[in-house]
Design a protein around this motif. Structure first.
Motif, PDB file in Angstrom:
ATOM      1  N   ARG A 234      44.875  41.442  10.862  1.00 11.60           N
ATOM      2  CA  ARG A 234      44.840  40.866   9.518  1.00 11.60           C
ATOM      3  C   ARG A 234      44.552  39.374   9.567  1.00 11.60           C
ATOM      4  NH1 ARG A 234      43.324  42.453   4.872  1.00 11.60           N
ATOM      5  NH2 ARG A 234      42.699  40.344   4.306  1.00 11.60           N
ATOM      6  N   LEU A 235      44.975  38.692  10.648  1.00 12.36           N
ATOM      7  CA  LEU A 235      44.698  37.258  10.788  1.00 12.36           C
ATOM      8  C   LEU A 235      43.198  36.993  10.772  1.00 12.36           C
ATOM      9  CD1 LEU A 235      47.205  36.000  13.522  1.00 12.36           C
ATOM     10  CD2 LEU A 235      47.303  35.604  11.051  1.00 12.36           C
ATOM     11  N   LEU A 236      42.437  37.824  11.456  1.00 14.08           N
ATOM     12  CA  LEU A 236      40.982  37.658  11.486  1.00 14.08           C
ATOM     13  C   LEU A 236      40.400  37.865  10.096  1.00 14.08           C
ATOM     14  CD1 LEU A 236      40.099  39.675  14.729  1.00 14.08           C
ATOM     15  CD2 LEU A 236      40.585  37.235  14.538  1.00 14.08           C
ATOM     16  N   ALA A 237      40.869  38.894   9.409  1.00 13.37           N
ATOM     17  CA  ALA A 237      40.358  39.184   8.067  1.00 13.37           C
ATOM     18  C   ALA A 237      40.697  38.062   7.100  1.00 13.37           C
ATOM     19  CB  ALA A 237      40.938  40.511   7.572  1.00 13.37           C
ATOM     20  N   ASP A 238      41.911  37.512   7.218  1.00 12.73           N
ATOM     21  CA  ASP A 238      42.313  36.426   6.324  1.00 12.73           C
ATOM     22  C   ASP A 238      41.398  35.216   6.479  1.00 12.73           C
ATOM     23  OD1 ASP A 238      44.381  37.900   5.280  1.00 12.73           O
ATOM     24  OD2 ASP A 238      45.952  36.917   6.463  1.00 12.73           O
ATOM     25  N   VAL A 239      41.089  34.856   7.726  1.00  9.82           N
ATOM     26  CA  VAL A 239      40.221  33.700   7.961  1.00  9.82           C
ATOM     27  C   VAL A 239      38.802  34.004   7.487  1.00  9.82           C
ATOM     28  CG1 VAL A 239      39.197  32.197   9.714  1.00  9.82           C
ATOM     29  CG2 VAL A 239      41.614  32.814   9.855  1.00  9.82           C
ATOM     30  N   GLY A 240      38.292  35.190   7.811  1.00 13.98           N
ATOM     31  CA  GLY A 240      36.957  35.558   7.366  1.00 13.98           C
ATOM     32  C   GLY A 240      36.838  35.536   5.850  1.00 13.98           C
ATOM     33  N   ASP A 241      37.847  36.093   5.164  1.00 14.29           N
ATOM     34  CA  ASP A 241      37.828  36.112   3.698  1.00 14.29           C
ATOM     35  C   ASP A 241      37.868  34.695   3.134  1.00 14.29           C
ATOM     36  OD1 ASP A 241      37.781  38.867   3.797  1.00 14.29           O
ATOM     37  OD2 ASP A 241      39.905  39.117   3.269  1.00 14.29           O
ATOM     38  N   TYR A 242      38.714  33.848   3.722  1.00 13.79           N
ATOM     39  CA  TYR A 242      38.821  32.468   3.240  1.00 13.79           C
ATOM     40  C   TYR A 242      37.498  31.724   3.397  1.00 13.79           C
ATOM     41  CZ  TYR A 242      39.691  27.474   3.349  1.00 13.79           C
ATOM     42  OH  TYR A 242      39.587  26.115   3.137  1.00 13.79           O
ATOM     43  N   LEU A 243      36.879  31.845   4.570  1.00 14.30           N
ATOM     44  CA  LEU A 243      35.629  31.128   4.809  1.00 14.30           C
ATOM     45  C   LEU A 243      34.530  31.594   3.861  1.00 14.30           C
ATOM     46  CD1 LEU A 243      35.620  31.050   8.712  1.00 14.30           C
ATOM     47  CD2 LEU A 243      36.055  29.119   7.198  1.00 14.30           C
ATOM     48  N   GLU A 244      34.474  32.894   3.606  1.00 20.39           N
ATOM     49  CA  GLU A 244      33.454  33.405   2.691  1.00 20.39           C
ATOM     50  C   GLU A 244      33.708  32.931   1.266  1.00 20.39           C
ATOM     51  OE1 GLU A 244      32.818  37.587   3.055  1.00 20.39           O
ATOM     52  OE2 GLU A 244      32.601  37.524   5.238  1.00 20.39           O
ATOM     53  N   LEU A 245      34.973  32.919   0.853  1.00 21.50           N
ATOM     54  CA  LEU A 245      35.298  32.427  -0.483  1.00 21.50           C
ATOM     55  C   LEU A 245      35.006  30.939  -0.599  1.00 21.50           C
ATOM     56  CD1 LEU A 245      36.534  33.069  -3.266  1.00 21.50           C
ATOM     57  CD2 LEU A 245      38.772  32.467  -2.297  1.00 21.50           C
ATOM     58  N   ARG A 268      39.194  22.797  -4.048  1.00 24.58           N
ATOM     59  CA  ARG A 268      40.514  22.554  -3.461  1.00 24.58           C
ATOM     60  C   ARG A 268      41.604  23.186  -4.328  1.00 24.58           C
ATOM     61  NH1 ARG A 268      43.382  18.668  -0.325  1.00 24.58           N
ATOM     62  NH2 ARG A 268      45.417  18.174  -1.234  1.00 24.58           N
ATOM     63  N   ALA A 269      41.538  22.972  -5.621  1.00 24.93           N
ATOM     64  CA  ALA A 269      42.540  23.534  -6.531  1.00 24.93           C
ATOM     65  C   ALA A 269      42.552  25.060  -6.454  1.00 24.93           C
ATOM     66  CB  ALA A 269      42.276  23.061  -7.955  1.00 24.93           C
ATOM     67  N   LEU A 270      41.369  25.659  -6.405  1.00 27.67           N
ATOM     68  CA  LEU A 270      41.274  27.115  -6.342  1.00 27.67           C
ATOM     69  C   LEU A 270      41.858  27.653  -5.041  1.00 27.67           C
ATOM     70  CD1 LEU A 270      40.271  29.818  -7.447  1.00 27.67           C
ATOM     71  CD2 LEU A 270      38.036  29.320  -6.438  1.00 27.67           C
ATOM     72  N   MET A 271      41.536  27.007  -3.908  1.00 27.97           N
ATOM     73  CA  MET A 271      42.014  27.490  -2.615  1.00 27.97           C
ATOM     74  C   MET A 271      43.533  27.368  -2.505  1.00 27.97           C
ATOM     75  SD  MET A 271      39.378  28.675  -1.241  1.00 27.97           S
ATOM     76  CE  MET A 271      37.861  28.722  -2.179  1.00 27.97           C
ATOM     77  N   ASP A 277      51.032  28.839   0.144  1.00 28.76           N
ATOM     78  CA  ASP A 277      51.951  28.652   1.265  1.00 28.76           C
ATOM     79  C   ASP A 277      51.249  28.145   2.527  1.00 28.76           C
ATOM     80  OD1 ASP A 277      54.019  29.614  -0.328  1.00 28.76           O
ATOM     81  OD2 ASP A 277      53.639  31.696   0.264  1.00 28.76           O
ATOM     82  N   TRP A 278      49.933  28.060   2.508  1.00 30.55           N
ATOM     83  CA  TRP A 278      49.217  27.615   3.695  1.00 30.55           C
ATOM     84  C   TRP A 278      49.333  26.103   3.850  1.00 30.55           C
ATOM     85  CZ3 TRP A 278      43.823  30.393   4.389  1.00 30.55           C
ATOM     86  CH2 TRP A 278      44.050  31.769   4.613  1.00 30.55           C
ATOM     87  N   SER A 279      49.443  25.656   5.087  1.00 32.00           N
ATOM     88  CA  SER A 279      49.443  24.222   5.386  1.00 32.00           C
ATOM     89  C   SER A 279      48.014  23.754   5.655  1.00 32.00           C
ATOM     90  CB  SER A 279      50.331  23.941   6.594  1.00 32.00           C
ATOM     91  OG  SER A 279      49.823  24.600   7.752  1.00 32.00           O
ATOM     92  N   GLY A 280      47.870  22.459   5.913  1.00 33.85           N
ATOM     93  CA  GLY A 280      46.552  21.922   6.247  1.00 33.85           C
ATOM     94  C   GLY A 280      45.615  21.795   5.076  1.00 33.85           C
ATOM     95  N   GLN A 281      46.157  21.481   3.890  1.00 34.28           N
ATOM     96  CA  GLN A 281      45.298  21.371   2.705  1.00 34.28           C
ATOM     97  C   GLN A 281      44.237  20.287   2.845  1.00 34.28           C
ATOM     98  OE1 GLN A 281      47.902  20.802  -0.652  1.00 34.28           O
ATOM     99  NE2 GLN A 281      48.897  22.796  -0.434  1.00 34.28           N
ATOM    100  N   GLU A 282      44.491  19.311   3.721  1.00 31.82           N
ATOM    101  CA  GLU A 282      43.530  18.224   3.897  1.00 31.82           C
ATOM    102  C   GLU A 282      42.205  18.700   4.483  1.00 31.82           C
ATOM    103  OE1 GLU A 282      46.134  18.299   7.643  1.00 31.82           O
ATOM    104  OE2 GLU A 282      46.411  18.525   5.479  1.00 31.82           O
ATOM    105  N   TRP A 283      42.197  19.894   5.085  1.00 32.31           N
ATOM    106  CA  TRP A 283      40.968  20.398   5.701  1.00 32.31           C
ATOM    107  C   TRP A 283      40.035  21.068   4.698  1.00 32.31           C
ATOM    108  CZ3 TRP A 283      39.952  18.185   9.961  1.00 32.31           C
ATOM    109  CH2 TRP A 283      40.968  17.834  10.855  1.00 32.31           C
ATOM    110  N   ILE A 284      40.498  21.326   3.496  1.00 33.72           N
ATOM    111  CA  ILE A 284      39.631  21.961   2.501  1.00 33.72           C
ATOM    112  C   ILE A 284      38.449  21.045   2.177  1.00 33.72           C
ATOM    113  CG2 ILE A 284      39.481  22.903   0.169  1.00 33.72           C
ATOM    114  CD1 ILE A 284      42.525  23.465   0.363  1.00 33.72           C
ATOM    115  N   GLU A 285      38.719  19.766   1.996  1.00 39.61           N
ATOM    116  CA  GLU A 285      37.642  18.828   1.659  1.00 39.61           C
ATOM    117  C   GLU A 285      36.580  18.789   2.743  1.00 39.61           C
ATOM    118  OE1 GLU A 285      36.936  14.073   0.648  1.00 39.61           O
ATOM    119  OE2 GLU A 285      38.970  14.912   0.669  1.00 39.61           O
ATOM    120  N   GLN A 286      37.013  18.779   4.016  1.00 40.93           N
ATOM    121  CA  GLN A 286      36.034  18.774   5.113  1.00 40.93           C
ATOM    122  C   GLN A 286      35.214  20.062   5.120  1.00 40.93           C
ATOM    123  OE1 GLN A 286      38.881  17.094   5.503  1.00 40.93           O
ATOM    124  NE2 GLN A 286      37.966  15.130   6.056  1.00 40.93           N
ATOM    125  N   GLY A 287      35.870  21.183   4.782  1.00 39.27           N
ATOM    126  CA  GLY A 287      35.140  22.443   4.726  1.00 39.27           C
ATOM    127  C   GLY A 287      34.096  22.450   3.640  1.00 39.27           C
TER     128      GLY A 287
END
Length: 297
Positions: A234-245, A268-271, A277-287
């Motif tokens: 599920r960890l792989l699917a979660d990351v794949g889904d996030y990157l696609e979104l 950023r607001a949507l993610m 509950d996810w940490s590392g919100q500062e990385w959304i802007e770089q993405g």
């Protein structure tokens, strides 16, 4: 990250998890800039995956690994060149055979010194762990794939191609169904995009998505992320889904000719709404910045 003092990135040899026969993980305990570290055994050899940041952390990892090995031969590999994963390899010189993929070796040679300086600027605790770092040179460098026989157990080292970095490597233990992903996957954290134009733009959101699709297809039973709790596929699917979104929401706004600042704010607001509950919100802007640069009109 510079707005507050980061915790001391110290590897603690505590709570070691046995995830399969003769295969353990030294967990990062969700401490920033501490990776999950793997130790994989076979009949005659033991492979260590990642070193922790700097020589003092690596000394503890080596001591644990040598005791765990009980006289078996030691190998070391690193999932990619970033400081918390690889900047302790010097400690293993003469004690273990250090092997990595060619793109990672090139990353280390070309960008290692710059990353050492950049990370030392993240605060005194990080700078302290980086004191005395000497960038190591691998004993064995492979191009795309390497099968390491530990004795009755073959571990697969595979270069993924450019994604989180240019030299990402995934380590798989087929007989145990275990996959070590490095920072291609984090648990409970937004994907880390080291997008620092003009200094470093090797991260690719599009290639990262393609890599995740390949890893999902391999169907491992246990996934050891670069940071965060060990989990399942599920960890792989979660990351794949996030990157696609992240791609889809960035590109639909890019198509409407929004400013990048507005795109960042909205995405950023949507993610955060999707993953509160996810940490590392500062990385959304770089993405978002990376995917804007990869936008196909």
């Amino acid at each position: 990250m510079a707005e507050y003092v980061l915790p001391d990135p110290v590897v603690q040899i505590a709570g070691v998890q046995e995830v399969a026969r003769d295969l353990v993980v030294i967990p990062n305990r969700r401490v920033q800039l501490v990776p999950n570290i793997g130790v994989i055994g076979g009949a005659h050899s033991v492979l260590v995956i990642d070193t922790g940041m700097g020589p003092r952390n690596a000394e503890k990892v080596l001591e644990f690994a040598a005791d765990y090995a009980g006289g078996r031969e030691l190998y070391l590999t690193t999932t990619h060149f970033h400081p918390e994963h690889a900047f302790g390899a010097q400690v293993f010189a003469g004690e273990a055979t250090f092997l990595i993929n060619r793109a990672q070796a090139e990353d280390l040679a070309m960008k290692g010194a710059g990353y050492l300086k950049m990370f030392a600027g993240l605060g005194e605790p990080v700078a302290r762990q980086l004191q005395g770092v000497e960038l190591a040179t691998a004993d064995v460098v492979y191009d795309h794939s390497y099968d390491l026989d530990l004795g009755g157990r073959v571990v697969q080292l595979r270069a993924t191609g450019r994604a989180h970095s240019k030299g990402d490597q995934v380590v798989t233990v087929p007989d145990a169904g275990v996959m070590f992903t490095g920072d291609l996957v984090e648990a409970g954290q937004f994907a880390i995009f080291p997008w620092f134009p003009p200094h470093d733009t090797d991260v690719s959101g599009m290639r990262w998505i393609a890599v995740m699709q390949r890893l999902i297809a391999e169907r491992p039973q246990v996934v050891v992320p670069g940071h965060g709790d060990v989990g399942g596929p599920r960890l792989l699917a979660d990351v794949g889904d996030y990157l696609e979104l992240l791609r889809d929401e960035t590109w639909v706004r890019r198509d409407s000719s929004m400013s990048e600042e507005t795109i960042v704010d909205e995405v950023r607001a949507l993610m955060i709404e999707r993953h509160p509950d996810w940490s590392g919100q500062e990385w959304i802007e770089q993405g978002v910045g990376c995917l804007c640069a990869e936008h196909v009109a």
